[in-house]
Design a protein around this motif. Structure first.
Motif, PDB file in Angstrom:
ATOM      1  N   ASP A 221     -10.786  -8.185  -1.756  1.00 26.66           N
ATOM      2  CA  ASP A 221     -11.021  -8.737  -0.421  1.00 26.66           C
ATOM      3  C   ASP A 221     -12.516  -8.825  -0.129  1.00 26.66           C
ATOM      4  O   ASP A 221     -12.994  -9.803   0.462  1.00 26.66           O
ATOM      5  N   ALA A 222     -13.264  -7.807  -0.535  1.00 25.80           N
ATOM      6  CA  ALA A 222     -14.714  -7.852  -0.350  1.00 25.80           C
ATOM      7  C   ALA A 222     -15.331  -8.979  -1.168  1.00 25.80           C
ATOM      8  O   ALA A 222     -16.240  -9.682  -0.707  1.00 25.80           O
ATOM      9  N   ALA A 223     -14.830  -9.170  -2.372  1.00 27.38           N
ATOM     10  CA  ALA A 223     -15.369 -10.211  -3.268  1.00 27.38           C
ATOM     11  C   ALA A 223     -15.118 -11.616  -2.749  1.00 27.38           C
ATOM     12  O   ALA A 223     -15.776 -12.565  -3.188  1.00 27.38           O
TER      13      ALA A 223
ATOM     14  N   ASN B  71      -9.428   1.899  10.365  1.00 30.99           N
ATOM     15  CA  ASN B  71      -8.334   1.616  11.285  1.00 30.99           C
ATOM     16  C   ASN B  71      -7.890   0.156  11.265  1.00 30.99           C
ATOM     17  O   ASN B  71      -7.184  -0.293  12.171  1.00 30.99           O
ATOM     18  N   GLY B  72      -8.289  -0.577  10.231  1.00 30.00           N
ATOM     19  CA  GLY B  72      -7.802  -1.938  10.058  1.00 30.00           C
ATOM     20  C   GLY B  72      -8.756  -3.022  10.476  1.00 30.00           C
ATOM     21  O   GLY B  72      -8.402  -4.210  10.415  1.00 30.00           O
ATOM     22  N   GLY B  73      -9.974  -2.662  10.918  1.00 25.32           N
ATOM     23  CA  GLY B  73     -10.944  -3.677  11.306  1.00 25.32           C
ATOM     24  C   GLY B  73     -11.293  -4.594  10.146  1.00 25.32           C
ATOM     25  O   GLY B  73     -11.621  -4.135   9.060  1.00 25.32           O
ATOM     26  N   GLY B  74     -11.180  -5.913  10.391  1.00 22.89           N
ATOM     27  CA  GLY B  74     -11.467  -6.885   9.353  1.00 22.89           C
ATOM     28  C   GLY B  74     -10.264  -7.287   8.526  1.00 22.89           C
ATOM     29  O   GLY B  74     -10.360  -8.163   7.669  1.00 22.89           O
ATOM     30  N   ASP B  75      -9.118  -6.627   8.746  1.00 16.58           N
ATOM     31  CA  ASP B  75      -7.883  -6.969   8.015  1.00 16.58           C
ATOM     32  C   ASP B  75      -8.093  -6.961   6.506  1.00 16.58           C
ATOM     33  O   ASP B  75      -7.789  -7.929   5.812  1.00 16.58           O
ATOM     34  N   ILE B  76      -8.628  -5.862   6.012  1.00 13.63           N
ATOM     35  CA  ILE B  76      -8.912  -5.728   4.588  1.00 13.63           C
ATOM     36  C   ILE B  76      -7.947  -4.737   3.947  1.00 13.63           C
ATOM     37  O   ILE B  76      -7.725  -3.637   4.468  1.00 13.63           O
ATOM     38  N   ALA B  77      -7.343  -5.134   2.844  1.00 12.35           N
ATOM     39  CA  ALA B  77      -6.529  -4.270   1.982  1.00 12.35           C
ATOM     40  C   ALA B  77      -5.383  -3.586   2.728  1.00 12.35           C
ATOM     41  O   ALA B  77      -4.924  -2.523   2.322  1.00 12.35           O
ATOM     42  N   ASP B  78      -4.912  -4.197   3.811  1.00 10.84           N
ATOM     43  CA  ASP B  78      -3.817  -3.625   4.600  1.00 10.84           C
ATOM     44  C   ASP B  78      -4.148  -2.233   5.134  1.00 10.84           C
ATOM     45  O   ASP B  78      -3.245  -1.423   5.390  1.00 10.84           O
ATOM     46  N   LEU B  79      -5.426  -1.939   5.296  1.00  9.68           N
ATOM     47  CA  LEU B  79      -5.800  -0.683   5.930  1.00  9.68           C
ATOM     48  C   LEU B  79      -5.373  -0.738   7.395  1.00  9.68           C
ATOM     49  O   LEU B  79      -5.597  -1.736   8.077  1.00  9.68           O
ATOM     50  N   ASP B  80      -4.762   0.328   7.878  1.00 11.43           N
ATOM     51  CA  ASP B  80      -4.249   0.316   9.249  1.00 11.43           C
ATOM     52  C   ASP B  80      -4.371   1.650   9.958  1.00 11.43           C
ATOM     53  O   ASP B  80      -3.801   1.862  11.034  1.00 11.43           O
TER      54      ASP B  80
END
Length: 575
Positions: A457-459, A525-534
């Motif tokens: 996602d970063a890439a 806490n999910g900011g940026g909607d990256i890697a399904d972090l929540d």
């Protein structure tokens, strides 16, 4: 009605006759102000719409429309900003400090202690609050040494008596009980200040005892003032640090002020997984509750309509409600003038060096290659968590540790502005330029499979470019704060490959391996909607802002400063 007013910085009392049979009681609350008093950002050197000079105008508006009101501060007040850093530095030579005059002028009725009140030790805590007219609360904090008993004057609860005048020229009294608690984890976070001096018991046990005591002492209504939050993104409400969900189930509580997590409640959805939590109405097990965010940007408000029952010889709650109001650009100019000397001293304080670097720290090329500026942030984050790991033998501290950081002020083209700190002295203002948000630090435990998605996602913030134009590799419609870089692992990004197949790591990541990744609370806490972090992956949340972690890290490095050796642990594959 009885209410406080602020005229030229002086607090006064005004009374108006109201019917004692039915009144409006308004509880106003601030929490997690973290030293934001003046409405000025000392890092950017610009005014901002937060701080108690703004909150004070909202407080007066809300007081004016209620029959009776109380104003409560819920902790983490004396740490977290350049203003409070200045106060600490001035403590040895300045007496009194500006806090007491500020709180007294605004008219606080009680102050609950938070975890950050102990960051500088008990002696400083007592000096910071010296002269505050409001009682200090904490039911689960107990002084055990003579030193602690000398410097701690808090109470487990307090009853505030308010007289309500009626039309028959007689008065009726309402007794409002306040019970305070704080996280017992202060014994870990500030062990060097507190060991052998205080004892902190579980919040539930202390609150249960104090609520009963305050009821037995005659409280007509009881407000729990809790410097603690609730578990986020979870259906399990039990947590020794974030204890409100359990505390709300205690008998005898009419309202809750909570904090610690910097959320705005009612309004946030992070607690929606918990049973009996209504994030729209602002109730927990039917009890009205408010959490007023951070930095005095909001004011928490609990409203009760009460009726005096002659038959029962007491007050009955007819209705109750919770809300949070955002401050506006309006300021209390009397407070601005009152704080001006300390404000100017803080501006000067920001120019003082807090460490130094052996070479320039630049984020100019942070979107396309490793930089020393980004490496400093990675190193500070890992240093901070390493100290925690050494003091706490928890399962996750044995996992491989990585740091994830995104640049905030990197160049996207040759003509763009960017953060650059010259070699030599580093000031507090430089830290604000390097790290521009008041994020705190979180640790996530993720699998290798999730870590791969995070890297990919970063890439996606890169694109296929040309060898003769280094800026062409940046996908400029993706902001820099979405381009996480990682320390603790070697990797390369090939933008010619489709997203999902761009990143190669050395050694190769195992999907089942677990990693502890240190990052900011926004990303965690999910900011940026990256890697399904929540937020569900968070295993530890630091009470400290990353800006302050950077300051402490540079101070830790001492005279040698930050070294000029750059680790080239990632690169763009341009072949």
């Amino acid at each position: 009605m009885w209410y406080r007013c602020l005229i030229a910085g002086i607090c006064c009392m005004t009374s108006t006759a109201v019917k004692a049979e039915s009144i409006t009681l308004r509880i106003l609350a601030t929490s997690d102000v973290h030293g934001h008093f003046t409405g000025f950002n000392y890092f950017s050197q610009r005014p901002e719409i937060n701080g108690l000079v703004h909150t004070a105008t909202l407080i007066e508006q809300e007081r004016a429309s209620a029959d009776i009101s109380l104003l409560i501060e819920n902790g983490d007040l004396i740490q977290g900003s350049p203003f409070t850093d200045y106060m600490v530095a001035a403590a040895s030579s300045q007496n009194p400090l500006p806090l007491a005059n500020l709180l007294n002028s605004i008219g606080y009725d009680a102050v609950n202690l938070g975890n950050h009140e102990f960051n500088y030790g008990l002696e400083y805590l007592s000096q910071a609050y010296a002269g505050v007219s409001a009682p200090i609360l904490s039911a689960n904090l107990h002084a055990t040494s003579s030193f602690a008993k000398q410097h701690l004057t808090h109470k487990p609860y307090v009853i505030i008596r308010k007289e309500v005048a009626n039309t028959a020229a007689s008065t009726t009294v309402i007794n409002i009980g306040l019970v305070g608690v704080l996280p017992p984890q202060i014994m870990q976070w500030d062990a060097h200040h507190l060991t052998n001096h205080v004892r902190v018991e579980p919040m539930y046990d202390a609150a249960q005892r104090a609520v009963k005591a305050v009821r037995d002492a005659g409280a007509d209504i009881v407000i729990l003032v809790a410097h603690t939050g609730m578990p986020k993104q979870s259906s399990d409400g039990k947590d020794s640090e974030q204890g409100v969900w359990e505390l709300a189930q205690l008998a005898g509580i009419d309202g809750i002020i909570f904090g610690h997590q910097h959320e705005v409640f009612p309004g946030t959805e992070v607690y929606d997984g918990l049973d009996q939590v209504d994030s729209k109405q602002g109730t927990v097990f039917g009890i009205p509750a408010v959490q007023p965010g951070v930095h005095a940007e909001h004011l928490g408000i609990l409203d009760f309509t009460l009726n005096y029952s002659k038959e029962r010889q007491g007050w009955v709650v007819l209705s109750k409600a919770a809300r949070v109001e955002r401050v506006t650009a309006a300021r209390n100019e009397a407070l601005v003038d009152q704080l001006e000397p300390a404000h100017q001293a803080t501006v000067a304080f920001m120019q003082q060096p807090i460490g130094h670097t052996q070479t320039t720290l630049s984020q100019q090329f942070a979107r396309i290659e490793p930089t020393l500026a980004m490496q400093l942030i990675h190193d500070a984050q890992l240093w901070y968590i390493e100290r925690y790991a050494l003091a706490n033998a928890l399962p996750w501290t044995e996992l491989p540790r990585l740091s994830a950081v995104a640049p905030f002020h990197a160049a996207l083209s040759a003509s763009d502005d960017f953060t650059s700190i010259e070699g030599g002295a580093v000031t507090l203002g430089d830290i604000g330029d390097l790290y521009r948000y008041p994020n705190t630090l979180d640790v996530l435990v993720v699998t290798g499979k999730t870590l791969k998605v995070w890297l990919e996602d970063a890439a996606s913030a890169l694109q296929l470019g040309s060898a003769d134009d280094r800026w062409s590799w940046i996908k400029t419609d993706i902001p820099s704060y979405q381009f996480d870089t990682f320390s603790g692992i070697d990797y390369q990004i090939n933008p010619s490959q489709p997203i999902g197949q761009r990143v190669e790591t050395s050694p190769e990541i195992n999907d089942e391996q677990k990693y502890a990744v240190v990052t900011n609370n926004y990303r965690a806490n999910g900011g940026g909607d990256i890697a399904d972090l929540d937020g569900s992956q968070i295993i530890y949340s630091s009470p400290d802002q990353i800006q302050h972690i950077l300051i402490e890290y540079l101070r830790f490095l001492g005279d040698k400063g930050y070294p000029a050796t750059l680790r080239q642990n990632w690169k763009i594959d341009k072949n």
